[in-house]
Design a protein around this motif. Sequence first.
Motif, PDB file in Angstrom:
ATOM      1  N   ARG A 207     -98.228 -46.691   1.571  1.00 21.70           N
ATOM      2  CA  ARG A 207     -97.314 -47.527   2.620  1.00 21.70           C
ATOM      3  C   ARG A 207     -98.259 -48.586   3.211  1.00 21.70           C
ATOM      4  O   ARG A 207     -97.526 -49.513   3.572  1.00 21.70           O
ATOM      5  CB  ARG A 207     -97.173 -46.219   3.360  1.00 21.70           C
ATOM      6  CG  ARG A 207     -96.631 -46.621   4.693  1.00 21.70           C
ATOM      7  CD  ARG A 207     -95.043 -47.101   4.554  1.00 21.70           C
ATOM      8  NE  ARG A 207     -94.429 -47.390   5.901  1.00 21.70           N
ATOM      9  CZ  ARG A 207     -93.421 -48.107   6.182  1.00 21.70           C
ATOM     10  NH1 ARG A 207     -92.649 -48.513   5.083  1.00 21.70           N
ATOM     11  NH2 ARG A 207     -93.028 -48.452   7.384  1.00 21.70           N
ATOM     12  N   ASP A 208     -99.571 -48.290   3.668  1.00 19.99           N
ATOM     13  CA  ASP A 208    -100.145 -49.203   4.163  1.00 19.99           C
ATOM     14  C   ASP A 208    -100.319 -50.523   3.502  1.00 19.99           C
ATOM     15  O   ASP A 208    -100.387 -51.761   3.853  1.00 19.99           O
ATOM     16  CB  ASP A 208    -101.578 -48.690   4.640  1.00 19.99           C
ATOM     17  CG  ASP A 208    -101.375 -47.628   5.781  1.00 19.99           C
ATOM     18  OD1 ASP A 208    -100.352 -47.324   6.445  1.00 19.99           O
ATOM     19  OD2 ASP A 208    -102.475 -47.046   5.886  1.00 19.99           O
ATOM     20  N   ALA A 209    -100.217 -50.490   2.171  1.00 18.57           N
ATOM     21  CA  ALA A 209    -100.456 -51.559   1.419  1.00 18.57           C
ATOM     22  C   ALA A 209     -99.159 -52.372   1.329  1.00 18.57           C
ATOM     23  O   ALA A 209     -99.139 -53.502   0.593  1.00 18.57           O
ATOM     24  CB  ALA A 209    -100.790 -51.181  -0.085  1.00 18.57           C
ATOM     25  N   GLY A 210     -98.161 -51.808   1.894  1.00 18.75           N
ATOM     26  CA  GLY A 210     -96.814 -52.572   1.932  1.00 18.75           C
ATOM     27  C   GLY A 210     -95.725 -52.137   1.271  1.00 18.75           C
ATOM     28  O   GLY A 210     -94.572 -52.575   1.547  1.00 18.75           O
ATOM     29  N   ALA A 211     -95.719 -50.923   0.565  1.00 18.55           N
ATOM     30  CA  ALA A 211     -94.517 -50.344   0.058  1.00 18.55           C
ATOM     31  C   ALA A 211     -93.486 -49.768   1.155  1.00 18.55           C
ATOM     32  O   ALA A 211     -93.966 -49.480   2.354  1.00 18.55           O
ATOM     33  CB  ALA A 211     -95.150 -49.069  -0.718  1.00 18.55           C
ATOM     34  N   LEU A 212     -92.180 -49.851   0.881  1.00 15.22           N
ATOM     35  CA  LEU A 212     -91.240 -49.425   1.598  1.00 15.22           C
ATOM     36  C   LEU A 212     -91.046 -47.899   1.708  1.00 15.22           C
ATOM     37  O   LEU A 212     -91.128 -47.225   2.861  1.00 15.22           O
ATOM     38  CB  LEU A 212     -89.753 -50.070   1.186  1.00 15.22           C
ATOM     39  CG  LEU A 212     -88.604 -49.449   2.052  1.00 15.22           C
ATOM     40  CD1 LEU A 212     -88.374 -50.253   3.131  1.00 15.22           C
ATOM     41  CD2 LEU A 212     -87.404 -49.082   1.168  1.00 15.22           C
ATOM     42  N   ALA A 213     -91.350 -47.373   0.621  1.00 17.05           N
ATOM     43  CA  ALA A 213     -91.242 -45.892   0.447  1.00 17.05           C
ATOM     44  C   ALA A 213     -92.320 -45.577  -0.577  1.00 17.05           C
ATOM     45  O   ALA A 213     -92.896 -46.052  -1.478  1.00 17.05           O
ATOM     46  CB  ALA A 213     -89.894 -45.391   0.201  1.00 17.05           C
ATOM     47  N   VAL A 214     -92.629 -44.233  -0.736  1.00 17.39           N
ATOM     48  CA  VAL A 214     -93.592 -43.678  -1.800  1.00 17.39           C
ATOM     49  C   VAL A 214     -93.042 -42.464  -2.460  1.00 17.39           C
ATOM     50  O   VAL A 214     -92.396 -41.761  -1.746  1.00 17.39           O
ATOM     51  CB  VAL A 214     -94.732 -43.239  -0.931  1.00 17.39           C
ATOM     52  CG1 VAL A 214     -95.772 -42.573  -1.828  1.00 17.39           C
ATOM     53  CG2 VAL A 214     -95.259 -44.252  -0.392  1.00 17.39           C
ATOM     54  N   VAL A 215     -93.171 -42.761  -3.811  1.00 11.74           N
ATOM     55  CA  VAL A 215     -92.655 -41.586  -4.747  1.00 11.74           C
ATOM     56  C   VAL A 215     -93.617 -40.788  -5.094  1.00 11.74           C
ATOM     57  O   VAL A 215     -94.714 -41.244  -5.725  1.00 11.74           O
ATOM     58  CB  VAL A 215     -91.914 -42.414  -5.964  1.00 11.74           C
ATOM     59  CG1 VAL A 215     -91.645 -40.990  -7.034  1.00 11.74           C
ATOM     60  CG2 VAL A 215     -90.557 -42.626  -5.594  1.00 11.74           C
ATOM     61  N   VAL A 216     -93.707 -39.327  -4.863  1.00  7.25           N
ATOM     62  CA  VAL A 216     -94.625 -38.524  -5.446  1.00  7.25           C
ATOM     63  C   VAL A 216     -94.010 -37.563  -6.353  1.00  7.25           C
ATOM     64  O   VAL A 216     -93.135 -37.124  -6.026  1.00  7.25           O
ATOM     65  CB  VAL A 216     -95.456 -37.712  -4.434  1.00  7.25           C
ATOM     66  CG1 VAL A 216     -96.416 -36.596  -4.868  1.00  7.25           C
ATOM     67  CG2 VAL A 216     -96.121 -38.789  -3.367  1.00  7.25           C
ATOM     68  N   GLY A 217     -94.548 -37.396  -7.691  1.00  7.34           N
ATOM     69  CA  GLY A 217     -94.113 -36.617  -8.609  1.00  7.34           C
ATOM     70  C   GLY A 217     -94.863 -35.223  -8.907  1.00  7.34           C
ATOM     71  O   GLY A 217     -94.850 -34.458  -8.250  1.00  7.34           O
ATOM     72  N   THR A 218     -95.745 -35.471  -9.965  1.00  7.71           N
ATOM     73  CA  THR A 218     -96.785 -34.503 -10.471  1.00  7.71           C
ATOM     74  C   THR A 218     -97.087 -33.620  -9.386  1.00  7.71           C
ATOM     75  O   THR A 218     -97.299 -32.579  -9.417  1.00  7.71           O
ATOM     76  CB  THR A 218     -97.792 -35.278 -11.273  1.00  7.71           C
ATOM     77  OG1 THR A 218     -97.155 -36.023 -12.314  1.00  7.71           O
ATOM     78  CG2 THR A 218     -98.582 -34.347 -11.998  1.00  7.71           C
TER      79      THR A 218
END
Length: 234
Positions: A207-218
Amino acid sequence: MTASTTDLLDALDGRLIVSCQAYPGEPMRHPETMAQIAQAAVAGGAAGIRAQGLADIALIAERLPGVPLIGLWKVGAEGVFITPTLRHARAVRDAGAAIVAIDGTRRPRPDGLTLASTVAALHADDEGAPGDGTLVMADCGSLEDALAAAEAGADLIGTTLAGYTGERPRTDGPDLDLIARITERLPGVPLIAEGRIHTPAQAAAARDAGALAVVVGTAITHPTTITGWFAVAL
Ligand SMILES: CC(=O)N[C@H](C=O)[C@@H](O)[C@H](O)[C@H](O)COP(=O)(O)O
């Protein structure tokens, strides 16, 4: 951008999306199981769900109305395998996904269409139709993919395939350098960080690197892999 698109992106801004997938032959590969996991993820604070396969998408859309759902259809596991054709993308949308994730690389697509014509066809399907338009997420493997996908009209860019196409190293953890480079070059395009995000700290870093949102799967939904992490540590 329509008001509903803005609402959807606002709902995901700074939030967690949980990918709920089981692989062919695995014990949890059942729509009911994936729907229960998706419901549990939302109860824990997930703002969105990513799901694979038409039956899983349809059931999760029914169980979690109003929760942004990214749908995909995997065909095989090599080359262009994430929602590889326009036909697959339309089926994912029709199953109930608000966001259709498709291969967003520069590789040739099995149906011979370009990424741009695939995105354009999906957007054209919505013209004049009541309700919300379909958003297209381009699952990319590099900065060059992301630039081309934005040019092709993709609504969102994902780093899903970074480390899986030979253009980027398979980092231990998220490819933060790629996330930062994409958001720097494409400041107006929503970026979804996805791939090998295994800890809360890594999610925050993405997120801090610039992503709007973060997907976590595994790390949330694949107990066989998580068990393996612990088992090898002993
Ligand atoms: C490369 C590929 O096939 N990625 C797939 C895309 O949907 C899934 O297998 C991943 O689980 C998903 O991207 C989430 O990533 P992670 O499980 O690393 O948090």
